[in-house]
Design a protein around this motif. Structure first.
Motif, PDB file in Angstrom:
ATOM      1  N   ASP A  31      -7.437  -1.839   3.620  1.00  0.00           N
ATOM      2  CA  ASP A  31      -6.289  -1.168   3.002  1.00  0.00           C
ATOM      3  C   ASP A  31      -6.588   0.280   2.629  1.00  0.00           C
ATOM      4  O   ASP A  31      -5.657   1.096   2.509  1.00  0.00           O
ATOM      5  CB  ASP A  31      -5.846  -1.935   1.754  1.00  0.00           C
ATOM      6  N   ASP A  32      -7.868   0.619   2.414  1.00  0.00           N
ATOM      7  CA  ASP A  32      -8.205   2.007   2.095  1.00  0.00           C
ATOM      8  C   ASP A  32      -7.886   2.918   3.271  1.00  0.00           C
ATOM      9  O   ASP A  32      -7.327   4.014   3.094  1.00  0.00           O
ATOM     10  CB  ASP A  32      -9.691   2.121   1.736  1.00  0.00           C
ATOM     11  N   GLU A  33      -8.235   2.476   4.471  1.00  0.00           N
ATOM     12  CA  GLU A  33      -7.931   3.259   5.664  1.00  0.00           C
ATOM     13  C   GLU A  33      -6.419   3.306   5.909  1.00  0.00           C
ATOM     14  O   GLU A  33      -5.872   4.348   6.287  1.00  0.00           O
ATOM     15  CB  GLU A  33      -8.660   2.668   6.866  1.00  0.00           C
ATOM     16  N   LEU A  34      -5.752   2.185   5.685  1.00  0.00           N
ATOM     17  CA  LEU A  34      -4.296   2.155   5.806  1.00  0.00           C
ATOM     18  C   LEU A  34      -3.654   3.111   4.810  1.00  0.00           C
ATOM     19  O   LEU A  34      -2.681   3.804   5.125  1.00  0.00           O
ATOM     20  CB  LEU A  34      -3.785   0.734   5.590  1.00  0.00           C
ATOM     21  N   CYS A  35      -4.200   3.179   3.617  1.00  0.00           N
ATOM     22  CA  CYS A  35      -3.669   4.068   2.579  1.00  0.00           C
ATOM     23  C   CYS A  35      -3.721   5.520   3.044  1.00  0.00           C
ATOM     24  O   CYS A  35      -2.770   6.291   2.822  1.00  0.00           O
ATOM     25  CB  CYS A  35      -4.459   3.888   1.288  1.00  0.00           C
ATOM     26  N   PHE A  36      -4.808   5.900   3.706  1.00  0.00           N
ATOM     27  CA  PHE A  36      -4.905   7.283   4.173  1.00  0.00           C
ATOM     28  C   PHE A  36      -3.868   7.567   5.249  1.00  0.00           C
ATOM     29  O   PHE A  36      -3.243   8.643   5.258  1.00  0.00           O
ATOM     30  CB  PHE A  36      -6.305   7.574   4.716  1.00  0.00           C
ATOM     31  N   VAL A  45       0.838  -1.200   0.000  1.00  0.00           N
ATOM     32  CA  VAL A  45       0.000   0.000   0.000  1.00  0.00           C
ATOM     33  C   VAL A  45       0.875   1.253   0.000  1.00  0.00           C
ATOM     34  O   VAL A  45       0.561   2.247  -0.657  1.00  0.00           O
ATOM     35  CB  VAL A  45      -0.943  -0.011   1.217  1.00  0.00           C
ATOM     36  N   GLY A  46       2.006   1.185   0.707  1.00  0.00           N
ATOM     37  CA  GLY A  46       2.903   2.335   0.750  1.00  0.00           C
ATOM     38  C   GLY A  46       3.469   2.699  -0.605  1.00  0.00           C
ATOM     39  O   GLY A  46       3.616   3.892  -0.920  1.00  0.00           O
ATOM     40  N   GLN A  47       3.785   1.698  -1.418  1.00  0.00           N
ATOM     41  CA  GLN A  47       4.315   1.994  -2.746  1.00  0.00           C
ATOM     42  C   GLN A  47       3.261   2.661  -3.627  1.00  0.00           C
ATOM     43  O   GLN A  47       3.596   3.465  -4.504  1.00  0.00           O
ATOM     44  CB  GLN A  47       4.832   0.705  -3.402  1.00  0.00           C
ATOM     45  N   GLU A  48       1.988   2.357  -3.394  1.00  0.00           N
ATOM     46  CA  GLU A  48       0.929   3.081  -4.098  1.00  0.00           C
ATOM     47  C   GLU A  48       0.971   4.564  -3.728  1.00  0.00           C
ATOM     48  O   GLU A  48       0.787   5.441  -4.584  1.00  0.00           O
ATOM     49  CB  GLU A  48      -0.448   2.504  -3.732  1.00  0.00           C
ATOM     50  N   VAL A  49       1.210   4.837  -2.462  1.00  0.00           N
ATOM     51  CA  VAL A  49       1.265   6.224  -1.993  1.00  0.00           C
ATOM     52  C   VAL A  49       2.471   6.943  -2.594  1.00  0.00           C
ATOM     53  O   VAL A  49       2.384   8.121  -2.969  1.00  0.00           O
ATOM     54  CB  VAL A  49       1.312   6.255  -0.454  1.00  0.00           C
ATOM     55  N   VAL A  50       3.609   6.250  -2.700  1.00  0.00           N
ATOM     56  CA  VAL A  50       4.795   6.864  -3.314  1.00  0.00           C
ATOM     57  C   VAL A  50       4.499   7.252  -4.762  1.00  0.00           C
ATOM     58  O   VAL A  50       4.841   8.359  -5.211  1.00  0.00           O
ATOM     59  CB  VAL A  50       5.993   5.905  -3.249  1.00  0.00           C
ATOM     60  N   ALA A  51       3.848   6.352  -5.513  1.00  0.00           N
ATOM     61  CA  ALA A  51       3.492   6.655  -6.903  1.00  0.00           C
ATOM     62  C   ALA A  51       2.533   7.838  -6.966  1.00  0.00           C
ATOM     63  O   ALA A  51       2.659   8.707  -7.846  1.00  0.00           O
ATOM     64  CB  ALA A  51       2.884   5.421  -7.562  1.00  0.00           C
ATOM     65  N   ALA A  52       1.582   7.905  -6.030  1.00  0.00           N
ATOM     66  CA  ALA A  52       0.637   9.025  -6.002  1.00  0.00           C
ATOM     67  C   ALA A  52       1.358  10.328  -5.685  1.00  0.00           C
ATOM     68  O   ALA A  52       1.034  11.382  -6.242  1.00  0.00           O
ATOM     69  CB  ALA A  52      -0.451   8.752  -4.970  1.00  0.00           C
ATOM     70  N   LEU A  98      -0.910   6.172   5.664  1.00  0.00           N
ATOM     71  CA  LEU A  98       0.405   6.280   5.027  1.00  0.00           C
ATOM     72  C   LEU A  98       0.503   7.552   4.187  1.00  0.00           C
ATOM     73  O   LEU A  98       1.565   8.193   4.143  1.00  0.00           O
ATOM     74  CB  LEU A  98       0.665   5.052   4.158  1.00  0.00           C
ATOM     75  N   ALA A  99      -0.591   7.923   3.521  1.00  0.00           N
ATOM     76  CA  ALA A  99      -0.590   9.143   2.711  1.00  0.00           C
ATOM     77  C   ALA A  99      -0.445  10.376   3.601  1.00  0.00           C
ATOM     78  O   ALA A  99       0.212  11.357   3.221  1.00  0.00           O
ATOM     79  CB  ALA A  99      -1.873   9.224   1.895  1.00  0.00           C
ATOM     80  N   HIS A 100      -1.053  10.335   4.767  1.00  0.00           N
ATOM     81  CA  HIS A 100      -0.909  11.435   5.723  1.00  0.00           C
ATOM     82  C   HIS A 100       0.558  11.625   6.110  1.00  0.00           C
ATOM     83  O   HIS A 100       1.060  12.759   6.138  1.00  0.00           O
ATOM     84  CB  HIS A 100      -1.761  11.135   6.962  1.00  0.00           C
ATOM     85  N   GLU A 101       1.260  10.527   6.374  1.00  0.00           N
ATOM     86  CA  GLU A 101       2.671  10.623   6.746  1.00  0.00           C
ATOM     87  C   GLU A 101       3.519  11.069   5.557  1.00  0.00           C
ATOM     88  O   GLU A 101       4.458  11.859   5.710  1.00  0.00           O
ATOM     89  CB  GLU A 101       3.181   9.281   7.284  1.00  0.00           C
ATOM     90  N   MET A 102       3.200  10.593   4.368  1.00  0.00           N
ATOM     91  CA  MET A 102       3.919  11.039   3.175  1.00  0.00           C
ATOM     92  C   MET A 102       3.706  12.531   2.952  1.00  0.00           C
ATOM     93  O   MET A 102       4.632  13.246   2.518  1.00  0.00           O
ATOM     94  CB  MET A 102       3.449  10.248   1.960  1.00  0.00           C
ATOM     95  N   ALA A 103       2.510  13.018   3.267  1.00  0.00           N
ATOM     96  CA  ALA A 103       2.230  14.447   3.110  1.00  0.00           C
ATOM     97  C   ALA A 103       3.107  15.278   4.036  1.00  0.00           C
ATOM     98  O   ALA A 103       3.543  16.383   3.673  1.00  0.00           O
ATOM     99  CB  ALA A 103       0.750  14.716   3.387  1.00  0.00           C
ATOM    100  N   HIS A 104       3.389  14.767   5.229  1.00  0.00           N
ATOM    101  CA  HIS A 104       4.313  15.476   6.121  1.00  0.00           C
ATOM    102  C   HIS A 104       5.669  15.653   5.442  1.00  0.00           C
ATOM    103  O   HIS A 104       6.291  16.715   5.530  1.00  0.00           O
ATOM    104  CB  HIS A 104       4.499  14.686   7.417  1.00  0.00           C
ATOM    105  N   TYR A 105       6.125  14.602   4.762  1.00  0.00           N
ATOM    106  CA  TYR A 105       7.422  14.684   4.070  1.00  0.00           C
ATOM    107  C   TYR A 105       7.353  15.676   2.912  1.00  0.00           C
ATOM    108  O   TYR A 105       8.254  16.505   2.737  1.00  0.00           O
ATOM    109  CB  TYR A 105       7.825  13.304   3.571  1.00  0.00           C
ATOM    110  N   LEU A 106       6.299  15.597   2.110  1.00  0.00           N
ATOM    111  CA  LEU A 106       6.183  16.471   0.946  1.00  0.00           C
ATOM    112  C   LEU A 106       6.102  17.939   1.359  1.00  0.00           C
ATOM    113  O   LEU A 106       6.640  18.817   0.675  1.00  0.00           O
ATOM    114  CB  LEU A 106       4.954  16.084   0.124  1.00  0.00           C
TER     115      LEU A 106
END
Length: 337
Positions: free
Chosen positions: A174-179, A99-106, A181-189
């Motif tokens: 996995d949809d909730e997990l995706c959010f 699921v994390g790699q989906e977030v990286v691609a997004a 992980l996306a929240h944490e990726m947003a902190h990085y971005l």
């Protein structure tokens, strides 16, 4: 030897008194001496920092894997009660990584879309640098064997996202997990870690200036280190900045979920799970004196952002993909029946 030292001290005292008598009324004397004192303190502090930074860089270049392991141990000791890490081949770790790699691609799509819509070359160049930094890392999504419902990214270890098993137990799909992980990726971005570090560094520099100029006794600077003063500073400065960063990460995280073609309305139910878990633990989900906005408020804000997220999901070409998967699923069911 003692007599020479005593004579030198007496000469220094007489020279200081002579200079004060003749120049004490001048602006150069009044403000120049504190400025020189500040400069000396800042130079000494910078030298210590430079020595530590150069030593750390040398260790990292000589043994990168060892440096990463050391840094991870320090981070887990500080944030996760020294919890152990699941092996990457563990089924739970594999699920989180997928699921994390989906977030990286997004995230890459988000930055490329921003570059295409940039208003000027400066903005386009900045987004390009962020995209280069994002692509430079081999992203690791680490599952920590800790019962606390928590996830985070660490400023000192870019390319790593940490999720506690306690968080995974709360999430239903996995949809909730995706959010999460996306929240944490947003902190990085959004470079929230860098922003927080700069804010803390500014406050530390302010303490040094006070110590060197307006507070020669050190009593005021000592008072700033007391819990009550530190709490006031955190409440007035650090907490509002942290809550703003969390709201920004929620908003961008929802858009990243949309770019993964997962349904945003299902993804944000992660906050419903967190609010229920907080209530079960006796934590007020409406609390305000925290580093995060209240979970209930965050959920309300995300609900207002759903139309925009769904529109972005449709514009990302998810509708044809969803139809193709539905047809494939129907064919698979016919074959199996």
């Amino acid at each position: 030897m003692a007599g020479r030292l005593r004579a030198a001290l007496q000469w220094n005292t007489r020279a200081h008194a002579w200079l004060t008598e003749r120049m004490g009324h001048t602006l150069a004397w009044r403000y120049g001496r504190p400025a020189l004192r500040i400069g000396r303190v800042m130079m000494a502090t910078g030298s210590v920092y430079a020595l530590g930074y150069s030593a750390g860089m040398r260790d990292c270049l000589e043994d990168r894997n060892g440096s990463v392991s050391t840094m991870m141990s320090r981070i887990l000791a500080r944030t996760s009660h020294r919890g152990s890490v699941l092996h990457p081949s563990d089924p739970i770790a594999l699920r989180v990584s997928r699921v994390g790699q989906e977030v990286v691609a997004a995230a890459e799509q988000h930055l490329m879309a921003g570059m295409a819509a940039a208003a000027d070359d400066a903005e386009r160049s900045e987004l390009g640098e962020r995209l280069a930094r994002l692509s430079r890392h081999r992203w690791n999504f680490v599952v920590v064997d800790d019962a606390t419902p928590k996830s985070f990214v660490a400023e000192g270890l870019p390319g790593f996202v940490f999720v506690h098993r306690g968080m995974l137990r709360i999430l239903h799909n996995d949809d909730e997990l995706c959010f999460i992980l996306a929240h944490e990726m947003a902190h990085y971005l959004c470079q929230h870690g860098t922003r927080e570090r700069n804010l803390q560094g500014l406050f530390s520099a302010l303490q040094i200036v006070i110590l060197a100029s307006a507070d020669p006794t050190g009593l005021l600077s000592m008072a700033l280190e007391l819990p009550v003063f530190a709490g006031l500073v955190a409440f007035a400065v650090l907490l509002p900045a942290s809550r703003q960063a969390e709201s920004e990460a929620d908003a961008l995280g929802l858009r990243l979920v949309a770019r993964t073609c997962r349904p945003p309305e299902r993804a944000i139910r992660a906050h419903e799970r967190l609010a229920a878990a907080e209530t079960a633990r006796g934590v007020d989900p409406h609390g305000t004196v925290t580093t995060h906005p209240s979970t209930v408020h965050r959920l309300e804000e995300l609900q207002t952002q759903l139309p925009e997220a769904n529109a972005l999901r449709e514009a990302s070409g998810c509708a044809p993909l969803k139809t193709a998967f539905r047809r494939l699923y129907a064919v698979s069911n016919k074959v199996n029946s």
